[in-house]
Each structure stands twice: as C-alpha cells, then as structure tokens.
Design a protein around this motif. Structure first.
Motif, PDB file in Angstrom:
ATOM      1  N   LEU A   1      12.162  -7.099  -2.699  1.00 21.84           N
ATOM      2  CA  LEU A   1      11.679  -5.793  -3.153  1.00 21.84           C
ATOM      3  C   LEU A   1      10.197  -5.866  -3.539  1.00 21.84           C
ATOM      4  CD1 LEU A   1      12.400  -2.848  -4.237  1.00 21.84           C
ATOM      5  CD2 LEU A   1      12.461  -3.953  -6.465  1.00 21.84           C
ATOM      6  N   TYR A   2       9.871  -6.791  -4.424  1.00 21.94           N
ATOM      7  CA  TYR A   2       8.480  -6.827  -4.887  1.00 21.94           C
ATOM      8  C   TYR A   2       7.550  -7.316  -3.797  1.00 21.94           C
ATOM      9  CZ  TYR A   2       9.998  -5.269  -9.397  1.00 21.94           C
ATOM     10  OH  TYR A   2      10.522  -4.496 -10.404  1.00 21.94           O
ATOM     11  N   GLY A   3       8.043  -8.161  -2.920  1.00 20.01           N
ATOM     12  CA  GLY A   3       7.239  -8.569  -1.762  1.00 20.01           C
ATOM     13  C   GLY A   3       6.890  -7.362  -0.900  1.00 20.01           C
ATOM     14  N   MET A   4       7.878  -6.514  -0.640  1.00 21.44           N
ATOM     15  CA  MET A   4       7.634  -5.310   0.166  1.00 21.44           C
ATOM     16  C   MET A   4       6.657  -4.378  -0.554  1.00 21.44           C
ATOM     17  SD  MET A   4       9.797  -5.357   2.966  1.00 21.44           S
ATOM     18  CE  MET A   4       9.400  -3.714   3.417  1.00 21.44           C
ATOM     19  N   VAL A   5       6.880  -4.226  -1.864  1.00 23.44           N
ATOM     20  CA  VAL A   5       6.014  -3.312  -2.634  1.00 23.44           C
ATOM     21  C   VAL A   5       4.567  -3.792  -2.577  1.00 23.44           C
ATOM     22  CG1 VAL A   5       5.499  -2.535  -4.978  1.00 23.44           C
ATOM     23  CG2 VAL A   5       7.835  -2.435  -4.134  1.00 23.44           C
ATOM     24  N   VAL A   6       4.355  -5.083  -2.761  1.00 18.02           N
ATOM     25  CA  VAL A   6       2.995  -5.628  -2.750  1.00 18.02           C
ATOM     26  C   VAL A   6       2.370  -5.452  -1.362  1.00 18.02           C
ATOM     27  CG1 VAL A   6       1.684  -7.779  -2.893  1.00 18.02           C
ATOM     28  CG2 VAL A   6       3.369  -7.220  -4.658  1.00 18.02           C
ATOM     29  N   LEU A   7       3.132  -5.758  -0.310  1.00 19.12           N
ATOM     30  CA  LEU A   7       2.609  -5.660   1.057  1.00 19.12           C
ATOM     31  C   LEU A   7       2.196  -4.218   1.378  1.00 19.12           C
ATOM     32  CD1 LEU A   7       2.141  -6.936   3.875  1.00 19.12           C
ATOM     33  CD2 LEU A   7       4.511  -6.360   4.420  1.00 19.12           C
ATOM     34  N   ILE A   8       3.112  -3.296   1.092  1.00 15.22           N
ATOM     35  CA  ILE A   8       2.806  -1.898   1.407  1.00 15.22           C
ATOM     36  C   ILE A   8       1.639  -1.421   0.551  1.00 15.22           C
ATOM     37  CG2 ILE A   8       3.721   0.465   1.407  1.00 15.22           C
ATOM     38  CD1 ILE A   8       6.514  -0.797   1.879  1.00 15.22           C
TER      39      ILE A   8
ATOM     40  N   THR B   1       3.456  -2.237 -10.011  1.00 17.00           N
ATOM     41  CA  THR B   1       3.159  -3.268  -9.014  1.00 17.00           C
ATOM     42  C   THR B   1       2.473  -2.655  -7.797  1.00 17.00           C
ATOM     43  OG1 THR B   1       5.170  -4.387  -9.715  1.00 17.00           O
ATOM     44  CG2 THR B   1       4.198  -5.119  -7.649  1.00 17.00           C
ATOM     45  N   TYR B   2       2.962  -1.496  -7.406  1.00 12.15           N
ATOM     46  CA  TYR B   2       2.416  -0.827  -6.235  1.00 12.15           C
ATOM     47  C   TYR B   2       0.947  -0.471  -6.457  1.00 12.15           C
ATOM     48  CZ  TYR B   2       2.265   2.526  -2.363  1.00 12.15           C
ATOM     49  OH  TYR B   2       1.948   3.188  -1.219  1.00 12.15           O
ATOM     50  N   LEU B   3       0.650   0.125  -7.636  1.00 16.43           N
ATOM     51  CA  LEU B   3      -0.732   0.513  -7.915  1.00 16.43           C
ATOM     52  C   LEU B   3      -1.630  -0.709  -7.975  1.00 16.43           C
ATOM     53  CD1 LEU B   3      -0.167   3.362 -10.529  1.00 16.43           C
ATOM     54  CD2 LEU B   3      -0.926   3.581  -8.156  1.00 16.43           C
ATOM     55  N   PHE B   4      -1.090  -1.776  -8.568  1.00 21.60           N
ATOM     56  CA  PHE B   4      -1.878  -2.993  -8.649  1.00 21.60           C
ATOM     57  C   PHE B   4      -2.164  -3.548  -7.252  1.00 21.60           C
ATOM     58  CE2 PHE B   4      -1.910  -7.713  -9.072  1.00 21.60           C
ATOM     59  CZ  PHE B   4      -3.123  -7.823  -9.737  1.00 21.60           C
TER      60      PHE B   4
ATOM     61  N   ILE C   1      -0.859  -3.135  -0.676  1.00 21.00           N
ATOM     62  CA  ILE C   1      -2.127  -3.683  -0.172  1.00 21.00           C
ATOM     63  C   ILE C   1      -2.582  -2.899   1.063  1.00 21.00           C
ATOM     64  CG2 ILE C   1      -3.151  -5.686   0.986  1.00 21.00           C
ATOM     65  CD1 ILE C   1      -1.571  -7.456  -0.969  1.00 21.00           C
ATOM     66  N   LEU C   2      -1.628  -2.655   1.987  1.00 18.43           N
ATOM     67  CA  LEU C   2      -1.987  -1.947   3.224  1.00 18.43           C
ATOM     68  C   LEU C   2      -2.480  -0.538   2.913  1.00 18.43           C
ATOM     69  CD1 LEU C   2       0.958  -3.151   5.505  1.00 18.43           C
ATOM     70  CD2 LEU C   2      -1.463  -3.775   5.723  1.00 18.43           C
ATOM     71  N   VAL C   3      -1.743   0.171   2.035  1.00 17.37           N
ATOM     72  CA  VAL C   3      -2.148   1.531   1.688  1.00 17.37           C
ATOM     73  C   VAL C   3      -3.471   1.504   0.932  1.00 17.37           C
ATOM     74  CG1 VAL C   3      -1.499   3.586   0.367  1.00 17.37           C
ATOM     75  CG2 VAL C   3       0.194   2.417   1.765  1.00 17.37           C
TER      76      VAL C   3
END
Lengths: 522, 518
Positions: free
Chosen positions: B115-122, B60-63, B124-126
C-alpha cells in the motif's frame, strides 16, 4: 487379464461403463496379504509323516484349536472359570476374520467390523461387552462404541443420500413394497413356535426349528421374494445387499431363511428398529483384542495342529511350530474351533464340508477426504450400483471428520468368475478394480490415495446357501461331541458367520468342557 | 531512455495549444486526488481505523508529491518527453493501484508495504507532473499568469475528483473500475500530449510514447471490462457488503466483507461476527463464565479461531495460560496475521500465554484426559451438520466436564433461544445429561438477534452477580443480572427436548427444522 475383463469379473458391468475410454490410471502403491496358505496346507502333507512317536508328549487339561473369534471366546470363558488350557493358532496372529491392522492414522479392520447391540437374552455376550466397558452398569452402550450418526449413506446415481434404502426417486410402488416387506418382517418378529421360541433369533440355536419355518431354507431368497410378489428393484437391491453384507452371497444363492434371519433376528419385536450397531475403529478387532488379553500367554500363535485323535486316554494332538519342531499333547478335552474344511482334515469323516464365500477386503489409506456430492460422510458408505459393499471409515467413530483416514472396502466374490479373477489377478489389478469402484462416488480419490492394502479371504465365511440348515439337523449334527472328548465350536456349526455365533459356540463348547471335567475329574 | 535532442525544434519556438494543456492539468489533478482517495479507502478497508488510515495515506501521498516536485529539478532536458513518460507511468501505477491492492488483501502481512509503496510511487509521479507542465508552459505565459492558471485548474481538478469519487465513481463503478478509468485518462493525456507537444518531442520518442500509450489504454480498458471477473469473487452477490477476502480452507470457506459498519466474517456463508456488535457477543461469552469462577488461571478455548474471545479472555489479569483448540489452521493463521483480525482481536495470537492447537476439539479432549481448566469457552459454529453436531453431544460435554477443575466453569454458545428455542434447550438438556449443572443466559447481539449461552459447573450454582472487570463496552453488573432472565417466548419449554446423542443427533434435525421456519 485385461483391465476391462478384470473389472467386469469383480465388479460387474456398471464400473466398466464408467471406466471405458479413459487413460489407464497411474500405478498404485499396493500390498497384498491374506491367510497363510503355505502353512495351512502343510499339515495335510505332514499328517502321515513318521517321527511322531519320538516327539515329546505334554499333558494339558484342555486344548483349544483355532484362535478365531470362536476359539478366543472359548478361551475367554475357560479363563473366566479358572481352567488350565492352551490355545493354538496356525496364523501368526489370532482373530481370524475379525483381525485388524493399524497405521499412524488409525486402527482399521481387515475383516468383520461391527456387532449389532445384543438383546437382553444374550447374557454371556453382554457380560463380555460389560467387561470391555462397552455397556455400562445399566446395560446401556457407551457413546464411543455405538455408531455415530450419520451411520450410513447410499450412493445412487451420482449422489450420496442419507440412510441405506435409496428413497430418492422411489415410486409409490417401491414404497408400498418396502412397507409390505416391513410388515412381513414384523410378522416374523412377533411369531413364536409351540415352545415359545422366536422364529429367527440370535444365536441361531435359539431360533425355532419348526418345519414350516425350516421350509423357507429350501428356496433361495430371490425365489422367496418372487413368490411373495416383491418386484421392486430397490427392495430387491436392499435384500441383495443384506445377503452380500452378512453372507457374501448374491440373492439367488442365499437361503430365504437366512435372508429373514438377517433382519428379524436383530429386531426386539414387531415394529421395533433393528438393534443399534456397535463398532470400533479396528472393527471387531476390538473384541478380538479383549478376548486375546484374557487368554494371555495360553495362546500360541504360529502353531499348527495337524492331527486330533480322541481315545479313552484322552485327545492326542499332533502340533508343530513354524520352525517344524514336532510335539504331541495329550488333553482331557479339546475344543475344535476351526472351519469345517480344516475339521474334515483333522478328523476325517466327522463333517461334510460346507460352501464358503470369498472376500477381498481392501484398506485405502488416504491423506485427505476425496470430493463427493451429496450428504455428509457416514460410517458405512454403500454404493448402490456396485457388487461391493462400499466402504467403512475407520476415523468416523473417533470423530475425526477431516484429514487422513483409512477406508475399508469390502468386495464379496459372488461367482466363479470373480473367485477365479481374485486368484489370477496381480495385486495391482485388484487394487485398481477396488479404487475404480470407489472412484465412481469420489472422482478425486486417486489424488488422496497413498496406498492400498489388500486382504484376500479365500475361505472367508461359511455360506448359508439354500438347504444349509440340513432340515433343522445342522446344529445338532455339527455340534455333537466327537469321540467323547472333542467339542466343535465354530460359526460353521450354525452355518452363518456372525460374531454372535462364534461367541455362542465358543462359550457353549467351553461350558460343555467345564461341565464334563467337573463330572469326571482327571 | 533516449536523450537525443529534439530534431530542430528548440523549446522557445514551440506551439502548444493552451486549452489542451489546461485540460491536462485538470486531468492530472483529478486523477491524482482519486488515486489518493482510493488508497485511503482501501487502507481503511483492510487495516481498519479509517481516520488513521486516511491521515497517513494522504500525508504520505503529499510527502511523495513533494519528493516528485523536488526531483523535477533533475529533469534538465527533453522536459516534454519526460512529462509524457511520467504520465504513462502514472497511468499504469494509478490505474492498477486498486486491483493490485485488492489482490494484496489475501497477503495481509505485506499489504501495508504494498500500500505505502504504491502511494509513494503514485505520489512521486503525480508530484513530477505539475512542475514539468509549468516548465513546458512557461514559454507562453507570464510567471504570475502561469502559476494562477495552473493552480486554478489543479484545485478545480482536485475538487471535481473528490466530489466525483464519493458521489459517482465509488457507487457506480466501484473501486477497481474507478482506478482503471483514471489510469486510462492518464494514458489518454499521454497520447494527446504526443500531438499537442509534437514540436517539443522527437518523432521517434513521440511514436514510442504513442505506441506504449495505446497498449496501456487497451490493457486498462480490457481490465476495466473484466473488472468483475478479475477481482470480485463469484459469490459477491450472496453478500450485502463488499467482499474483501475469500479463503477456502480444507474445512470451510472463509469470507470477510467490508461495509459501513466495519468487517464481517462469514464461514460457509454463515455470519460469525460483525464488527459493529461482536463485542456484545464476546463479552457475554467470556465474562459471565469468569465471574462464576474463583481465580481463573487456566483457560481452554474450543473453536473461536477468529481470536475475538481470546481478546476478552486476555483482559483478565488472573489468566496464566490459554489453550485454544481450533480445527482450521487457515482460520487462525488469518486471524493471527491479517490486519483486520489483528486489529479486532488485539493481536491476541501473539500473546505468550497462548498455546494454539489445530485439532478436532472432541478428539483433543478425548486424548488429553490429564489437563484441567478453570474456564472452558466453547465457541463452535451452530450445529448445522453432523460433524458440528457431534460437538454438541452428551459425549462431548462429558469430555469437557472431565477437563474442568473442581470449581471450573464451562460456557457454551448455544444458538438463539428465540429463533431456535427447542435447539437451545436441547443443548441445555444435553449438558445436564452429561452430569453438569447449568445456568442458561442470553444477550442481544443485533447482527445475530437474540443469542443464547449456557454456563455449566460440576456443582449447583447461582448466576454470577459481579463482573470481575470494569469498563466493558456492553456488560455491567446490572446488565449481567438481566442476562439470566428468560422472557416467556424463550423460556424452557414445558416439554424440553431430550438430550442430543452421538448416535442420535436429534439436535441437528431440530436445528435445521427451527431455523428453516424463519
């Protein structure tokens, strides 16, 4: 009356110290009840009224006057033996000081709340308990009626400790005196008089009336402890607690004989534990309910007896209902199961009035269990630094250890100030005093408290002050048949207000009546 | 956001110190990887199954980073200013990620969403950061050189991040402080950037960003200093593993910890199960009783609010209805909704065959004299207080016996016959005093030690020899036979203790005496 004065009058000084300087607490939801004074006093006025000659006359073989434990026990005995009788009770409910209440949460006592397991010689009382299912075929008490462990705990200096005697912090001196006191009790438990009678036995009628034992009745319990060198504050507290618990009296005001009777009459023998306690969520209301069921429709509540006149014809009773309608009853025999102050009005000159103790019994209806420090909650929760007896938990015996409950708090009114305060104070003030008392052990009590139900017992029970045995003649004088037809049956006959005494005198009077009727059929 | 043009400083004339920018790439890459690892670790703490959780959070993070890279094309103007703003966003979101997720433990039903909301937000920012940095740097370098250098620092940062995370950060700082530290690093990057990129950003925007960066730094720094008090419960020192959940119910304190061997449940400080070997305890609790009962259809569970016994019960196809009487509604609510419990009890509370009752077991049995059960599973905490001890009395077993069908079986968890030998045999004696015939047995549950149970029926019976289920993790028919063999040091004492009674709870005293000797 100011709050501090009321607290001082009812509870003594320690509570006052705990409460001083605080904001006045928020108002409590309070309901106050008690004996029906108006109806109780009415028969005095109506006794001499005209019009009785026109009232209908009914013939009944036996009438029991009074529906407390003594009267109900008499009725139970008469019913068991197939006698035809009526029972009249002034109040709207039978049970006297063993009455009980009920809420969505639990049944709960309004007065007397336990019965020590009767010994093997209490055949009739054991028969009642067997009939109730409290005793099994082998005479063993059921697990549900025997008080569940932990049975008692004591709140002492901010902390709950298991048991009644506060061992925490007791000095060697304290413990040595406790041991010596126990040896003294053992001595009396072993003692038999020339007739083989125990020194102190339940019912009191089975106790020895030897002069050297009766001599103990001449002094107060406090004087007796002084004379025997019992100075330990904890031991004296324990004895004071016993006097307050069973008699509603302070140590100074209790007969020394009565103090020893409290302990020794419940011991099987020297060195034995005191008898196990039987209790029910509704206290002795469970006993009353069973007796009431046996009496059935023969009991009439709200029925005032205003005159009892024995003659050759029979006993004429004047009665009236709550609506004032008068009727007369002619009975062969009458069992007079009323306290002495009522008996003195019904049959003037038949008895010298006895002193009585007064009580405030308060049911605290709680939505949850307030916080506390120390050991687990028990059935009986005693406050060391208080004039009250603390409280019993109605849900303990059922095994409910969490959630809503009802605590019954008992406050004996030990002196004139306290009795006057009980009469003068508004219900909210009395409830506040009770809550302040329990609050010392449970600081969050008010947060869980939904309502307080006060029950004011003005003439709660006969008080065994020094001299109450009347030199050993009390029983014979007060139980003697009046006018050949009226049989007294009440705890006032013996002078100690215990269920066992009520039951004994109720069944004793009933047996006398049955015997007399068999000898002289109507 | 302001989009006014930089005051007379076109991008092509900008002077940016290269070292600072490479360092920026390095920090951005390190922190990005650390956030990713934090999310994966926390997810496996709460949701369990670390392989699955790490794969999905990293995927999810990479996506999300890909989304960020894609979105970077929409940043047309003020690239440097946007970069700094995104850096601040990453500082906040990344820095607070672990504390927020820790707080989310208590709200298990929304934990996955958070959790997944945080992962997606971070993510996208990164994901936005590196493309924007490359665009800032593109004026200074050849494309090939630019790509090579940025990606070199990016990958070095990732390596450093992953090594640091495992070797230094988690052991030394813990998850919360690690998260806050990297948030602070991101904020420092933003602050340094306002100077390094001063030619590319308007004065007003620079001042705003610097001010916000200082506030974020102070905030995260304060949280870093108080991290223990913020999210770590006071009783952490009492537990060997990390506490991931604390709940105070009206009846008990519920603590869930997470360690290498999985989760552990403590009630009032006493271990109730450890994931690593709870299957041994619960298989032994449930399956011998079922093996001793012909066609068990109706089952009563008293206690056992974690649902692990239910999991074993529902494996039996003959079971038609299960009633659970558990005092603590907070416990069953947690077991029904919290991801760790649901994973362990296989979502047993959602089974339509279950009827859940919140009541005291003794009061309930007393008030339900018309219900009969083929198997009754008694799974209470040990008798360490009078209010628990009453559930081990003759009165209680008499009520349980009444609730058994003619050929029904009662099984009682009965503390350790090794550590509390007389307590164990007191329970056996109490059950027999209630008129039942017993077959005691025991099993090894390493987390507890040697553990005891008692089977009981209305008639005399032999130990069951054949399990009715195959493929259990612990028990097979041969192992079943061994459960009923008591070595000398656990055998019934020559002078067995008298039964425990409601009015004389000797078991509570005996139990305390025996366990305090250890």
């Amino acid at each position: 009356m100011k709050r501090r004065d009321l607290l001082r009058a009812l509870l003594g000084a320690p509570t006052l110290l705990a409460c001083e300087g605080r904001e006045p607490p928020p108002p409590l939801a309070v309901r106050m009840s008690g004996a029906n004074h108006e109806r109780g006093h009415r028969f005095v006025r109506d006794a001499d009224d005209e019009g009785w000659a026109d009232a209908p006359m009914e013939r009944v073989p036996v009438v029991v006057v009074g529906g407390g434990p003594a009267g109900l026990s008499a009725g139970w005995w008469l019913a068991r033996h197939g006698a035809d009788f009526r029972l009249f009770e002034l109040e709207d409910a039978v049970g006297g000081t063993s009455r009980s209440g009920e809420s969505d949460v639990s049944a709960y006592p309004l007065g007397a709340h336990y019965l020590p397991m009767p010994g093997a010689d209490a055949i009739e009382l054991r028969a009642l308990l067997t009939e109730m299912g409290v005793l099994d075929a082998e005479g063993q008490p059921s697990a549900t009626a025997t008080v569940r462990e932990p049975d008692e705990r004591v709140f002492y200096r901010g902390y709950w400790y298991p048991g009644l005697y506060p061992y925490a912090g007791a000095s060697e001196h304290d413990l040595a005196q406790l041991a010596r006191f126990e040896r003294l009790l053992d001595h009396y438990a072993a003692l038999r008089d020339g007739n083989g009678k125990r020194a102190f036995a339940l019912p009191l009628a089975r106790s020895s009336m030897d002069a050297d034992l009766i001599a103990l009745d001449r002094e107060s319990a406090a004087a007796f402890l002084d004379r025997k060198g019992f100075t330990s504050p904890r031991l004296r507290w324990l004895c004071d607690y016993a006097c307050r618990d069973d008699y509603g009296l302070a140590l100074d005001d209790t007969s020394a004989w009565a103090l020893l009777f409290y302990w020794v009459s419940r011991m099987e023998g020297p060195g034995s534990e005191t008898a196990p306690i039987l209790t029910w969520p509704d206290g002795n209301g469970a006993l009353v309910a069973h007796l009431r069921a046996a009496v059935g429709s023969r009991a009439r509540t709200g029925r005032v007896v205003s005159g009892v006149t024995p003659s050759d014809e029979g006993v004429e009773l004047r009665t009236f209902d709550a609506d004032g309608s008068q009727s007369r009853i002619l009975a062969e025999r009458c069992i007079l199961a009323v306290p002495d102050f009522v008996r003195a009005r019904l049959l003037p000159g038949s008895v010298e009035p006895s002193p009585y103790s007064s009580w405030l019994a308060s049911n605290l209806h709680l939505s949850g269990r307030p916080d506390a420090l120390g050991c687990e909650p028990a059935w009986d929760n005693v406050l060391y630094e208080s004039r009250s007896l603390g409280y019993v938990s109605a849900t303990h015996q059922r095994g409910r250890d969490f959630g809503p409950t009802v605590w019954t708090h008992y406050l004996p009114l030990l002196d004139d100030d306290a009795r006057q305060a009980l009469l003068d104070a508004r219900p909210a003030g009395l409830a506040d005093a009770v809550v302040s008392d329990v609050e010392r052990a449970h600081p969050t009590l008010r947060a869980d408290l939904e309502r307080v139900e006060l029950w004011r017992w003005g003439h709660a029970m006969v008080a065994p002050r020094p001299g109450f045995l009347e030199g050993g003649t009390r029983l014979a004088r007060r139980s003697a048949v009046i006018g050949g037809r009226v049989h007294p049956a009440h705890t006032d006959v013996s002078g100690v207000a215990l269920f066992e005494e009520a039951f004994f005198h109720g069944t004793r009077a009933a047996a006398e009546v049955l015997e007399a009727m068999r000898e002289a059929p109507a | 956001m302001t989009s006014q043009p930089p005051d007379g400083a076109p991008e092509e004339r900008a002077h940016v110190p290269a070292a600072v920018l490479y360092l920026t790439v390095f920090v951005v890459a390190t922190s990005g990887l650390v956030y990713e690892l934090l999310a994966g670790t926390l997810a496996s703490y709460v949701l369990g199954d670390s392989v699955f959780q790490f794969s999905t959070t990293i995927g999810t993070y990479l996506f999300a980073m890909g989304i960020g890279s894609f979105l970077s094309r929409y940043v047309k103007e003020d690239v440097a200013e946007r970069f700094l703003q995104i850096e601040l966003g990453a500082a906040l979101a990344g820095g607070l990620s672990a504390p927020i997720l820790f707080l989310g433990f208590a709200y298990a039903d929304v934990f996955a969403i958070v959790l997944y909301g945080m992962v997606v937000l971070i993510g996208i920012l990164v994901g936005l950061e590196v493309p924007l940095l490359m665009r800032i740097l593109k004026e200074r370098l050849e494309l090939s050189e630019l790509v090579a250098r940025v990606l070199t620092f990016d990958y070095i940062g990732a390596l450093v991040g992953s090594v640091l995370f495992a070797v230094v950060l988690v052991p030394e700082l813990g998850l919360n402080r690690t998260s806050l530290l990297f948030g602070m690093l991101n904020a420092v990057v933003a602050l340094v950037g306002t100077r390094a990129l001063r030619d590319l950003v308007s004065t007003r925007a620079r001042n705003t960003i610097a001010g916000v960066a200082v506030i974020v730094l102070i905030g995260l720094g304060a949280a870093f200093a108080m991290a223990d008090r913020l999210v770590i419960p006071a009783e952490q020192e009492l537990y060997a593993e990390t506490i991931v959940l604390v709940k105070q119910s009206p009846h008990q304190r519920i603590v869930l910890t997470q360690g290498r061997g999985g989760v552990q449940l403590f009630l009032d400080g006493n271990l109730q199960f450890a994931e690593v070997d709870e299957y041994r305890y619960h298989e032994a609790l449930v399956h011998p009783a079922f093996a001793a009962t012909p066609n068990p259809r109706r089952v009563l569970v008293l206690g056992g609010g974690d649902g692990l016994a239910l999991r074993e019960i529902f494996r039996h196809p003959s079971v038609e209805a299960v009633t659970m009487v558990e005092l603590d509604a907070v416990m069953t609510e947690l077991a029904a909704t919290h991801a760790s419990f649901r994973r362990l009890n296989r979502n047993a509370f959602a089974d339509p065959r279950l009827t859940l009752v919140h009541d005291d077991a003794m009061v309930w049995l007393d008030e339900h004299d018309d219900e009969r059960f083929d198997v009754i599973v008694v799974d209470f905490p040990d008798p360490r207080s009078f209010s628990l001890g009453k559930l081990y009395t003759g009165r209680f077993y008499a009520l349980a016996a009444r609730a058994l069908t003619e050929d029904g079986t009662l099984v009682v968890q009965s503390t350790s016959p090794l550590y509390a030998r007389r307590s164990f045999w007191c329970i056996d004696a109490t059950i027999r005093a209630a008129g039942l015939h017993t077959v005691p047995f025991h099993a090894t549950v390493p987390s507890f030690g040697e553990w005891g149970y008692v089977l009981a029926k209305a008639r005399p019976f032999d130990p069951p020899e054949h399990l009715t289920l195959e493929d259990l993790r612990f028990l097979n028919d041969e192992a079943l036979g061994h459960l009923f063999v008591f070595p000398n040091d656990m055998a019934r004492p020559a002078d067995p203790p008298p039964p425990n009674r409601l009015d004389d709870q000797r078991l509570v005293r005996l139990y305390e005496e025996e366990w305090s000797r250890l």
